[in-house]
Scaffold this active site. Structure first.
Site, mmCIF file in Angstrom:
data_model
loop_
_atom_site.group_PDB
_atom_site.id
_atom_site.type_symbol
_atom_site.label_atom_id
_atom_site.label_comp_id
_atom_site.label_asym_id
_atom_site.label_seq_id
_atom_site.Cartn_x
_atom_site.Cartn_y
_atom_site.Cartn_z
ATOM 1 N N HIS A 1 5.046 5.614 11.658
ATOM 2 C CA HIS A 1 4.534 5.493 10.293
ATOM 3 C C HIS A 1 3.593 6.703 10.110
ATOM 4 C CE1 HIS A 1 3.324 3.953 6.540
ATOM 5 N NE2 HIS A 1 2.962 2.714 6.861
ATOM 6 N N LYS B 1 26.052 -4.589 -2.595
ATOM 7 C CA LYS B 1 27.521 -4.743 -2.707
ATOM 8 C C LYS B 1 28.228 -4.079 -1.529
ATOM 9 C CE LYS B 1 27.122 -4.075 -7.667
ATOM 10 N NZ LYS B 1 27.423 -3.081 -8.691
ATOM 11 N N ARG C 1 11.328 3.790 3.583
ATOM 12 C CA ARG C 1 10.900 2.754 4.538
ATOM 13 C C ARG C 1 12.121 1.926 4.893
ATOM 14 N NH1 ARG C 1 5.754 -1.174 4.521
ATOM 15 N NH2 ARG C 1 4.861 0.809 5.172
ATOM 16 N N ARG D 1 0.808 -1.225 0.000
ATOM 17 C CA ARG D 1 0.000 0.000 0.000
ATOM 18 C C ARG D 1 0.839 1.271 0.000
ATOM 19 N NH1 ARG D 1 -2.715 -4.132 1.994
ATOM 20 N NH2 ARG D 1 -0.627 -4.579 2.733
ATOM 21 N N THR D 2 1.796 1.360 0.912
ATOM 22 C CA THR D 2 2.512 2.634 1.100
ATOM 23 C C THR D 2 3.344 2.969 -0.138
ATOM 24 O OG1 THR D 2 2.632 2.015 3.428
ATOM 25 C CG2 THR D 2 3.921 3.921 2.747
HETATM 26 N N1 CP Z 1 -0.165 -0.052 5.886
HETATM 27 C C1 CP Z 1 1.023 -0.343 5.366
HETATM 28 O O1 CP Z 1 2.074 0.240 5.725
HETATM 29 O O2 CP Z 1 0.968 -1.312 4.402
HETATM 30 P P1 CP Z 1 2.196 -1.745 3.490
HETATM 31 O O3 CP Z 1 3.197 -2.437 4.375
HETATM 32 O O4 CP Z 1 1.619 -2.655 2.433
HETATM 33 O O5 CP Z 1 2.796 -0.494 2.899
#
Ligand code: CP
Length: 318
Positions: free
Chosen positions: A148, A96, A118, A68-69
């Site tokens: 998040h 590497k 992320r 999603r993110t």
């Molecule tokens: N909600 C969320 O962070 O989903 P993803 O890990 O799929 O990005």
């Protein structure tokens, strides 16, 4: 007295990075939610594009998996007319031995304007933000157990959409709070936005008592915690972050903490159900609830595009 300045804000209090919800002023959060509203309209148009970030380059750096993110950040950046580069981490020179900061320096030399990061290590986006030159913005797309922020913002957008206001609400966050960056960000956001009653519920091993110090009511029985709530926010069991021994089994967990239709009936009749995804059906949530009339799980995903457009537009033109 020396005040520690929030590294996300410039000297005028404007957002220059989005790293954490903690410590952000209420007006910054409200501005993001308000800015997102017209972008929902853009996402409903036939031509879903505006020129806000034309000529800017957004680099998506996902060192940890995401559906999603990552996808909604890419869609959001494209709808703002930015050039979007998705670095394939597995095929990059990180494999590497190139350090994170050397990777960032090299991408910055390609005239990056924004990094969406992320990482499984808590604090990685903060490290990057302290390293990049003035003018480059960093957005935390989830770091370890820590934060998040855009997930919490899209959750707040969803709650405001269905409930109009935050005052007077009772919100319960259910499940693996210990490992959840989503829960931490949500608690900060709900509290900054003035939600008077924030509850958390889960097994003792997954709900730290220290949450009480954040003004949160801690429960261990699902039936008590759900009674009379307006919003139920479910969390995923983060098995990948558990060392083992925290839960007897997924079946036992479901028996005590799974959101079934019977348990949801204890909430207000118009209560909404959120889940950040990915969902474990039959572990955290019954399918009839996940797909039922009170579920706003898929609208959360859709609103996520507009909220991420809002964050990037504020950072990009700020
Ligand atoms: N909600 C969320 O962070 O989903 P993803 O890990 O799929 O990005």
């Amino acid at each position: 007295m020396t005040m520690t300045r929030n590294p996300q804000l410039d000297q005028h209090g404007a957002l220059k990075h989005l790293l954490s919800i903690e410590g952000l002023p209420r007006d910054v959060l409200v501005n993001i939610l308000d800015t997102a509203r017209p972008f929902v309209g853009v996402t409903e148009r036939e031509v879903k594009k505006v020129p806000v970030l034309r000529g800017k380059s957004v680099f998506n750096l996902f060192f940890e998996n995401s559906t999603r993110t990552r996808t909604t950040f890419e869609i959001a950046a494209k709808r703002l007319s930015a050039d979007v580069i998705n670095l394939n981490i597995n095929a990059s020179s990180a494999s590497k031995g190139e350090s994170l900061l050397d990777t960032i320096s090299n991408l910055s030399a390609m005239d990056a304007d924004m990094f969406v990061v992320r990482h499984s290590q808590s604090g990685a986006p903060f490290l990057i933000a302290s390293h990049v030159r003035e003018g480059i913005s960093v957005i935390n797309a989830g770091d370890g157990r820590h934060q998040h922020p855009t997930q919490a913002l899209l959750d707040m957008y969803t709650i405001r959409h269905y409930k109009q206001s935050f005052t007077g609400l009772t919100v319960v966050i259910v499940g693996d709070v210990l490992h959840s960056r989503v829960a931490r960000s949500q608690i900060h956001a709900l509290s900054i936005l003035g939600v008077p009653e924030i509850r958390v519920v889960g097994p003792k091993t997954l709900v730290p008592d220290s949450l009480g110090r954040m003004g949160v009511r801690v429960f261990n029985r699902m039936e008590e915690a759900l009674t009379g709530v307006d919003v139920v926010s479910m969390l995923r069991l983060q098995n990948e972050r558990m060392d083992g021994g925290l839960l007897p089994s997924a079946q036992e967990y479901y028996k005590s903490y799974g959101l079934t239709a019977e348990r949801l009936a204890l909430a207000k009749p118009d209560a909404i159900v959120l889940h950040p995804g990915p969902m474990n059906r039959g572990v955290e949530i019954e399918s009839s609830v996940a797909d039922g009339s009170q579920s706003v799980i898929l609208p959360q995903v859709t609103f996520g595009i507009a909220v991420r457009m809002a964050v990037m537009s504020i950072l990009g033109v700020g």
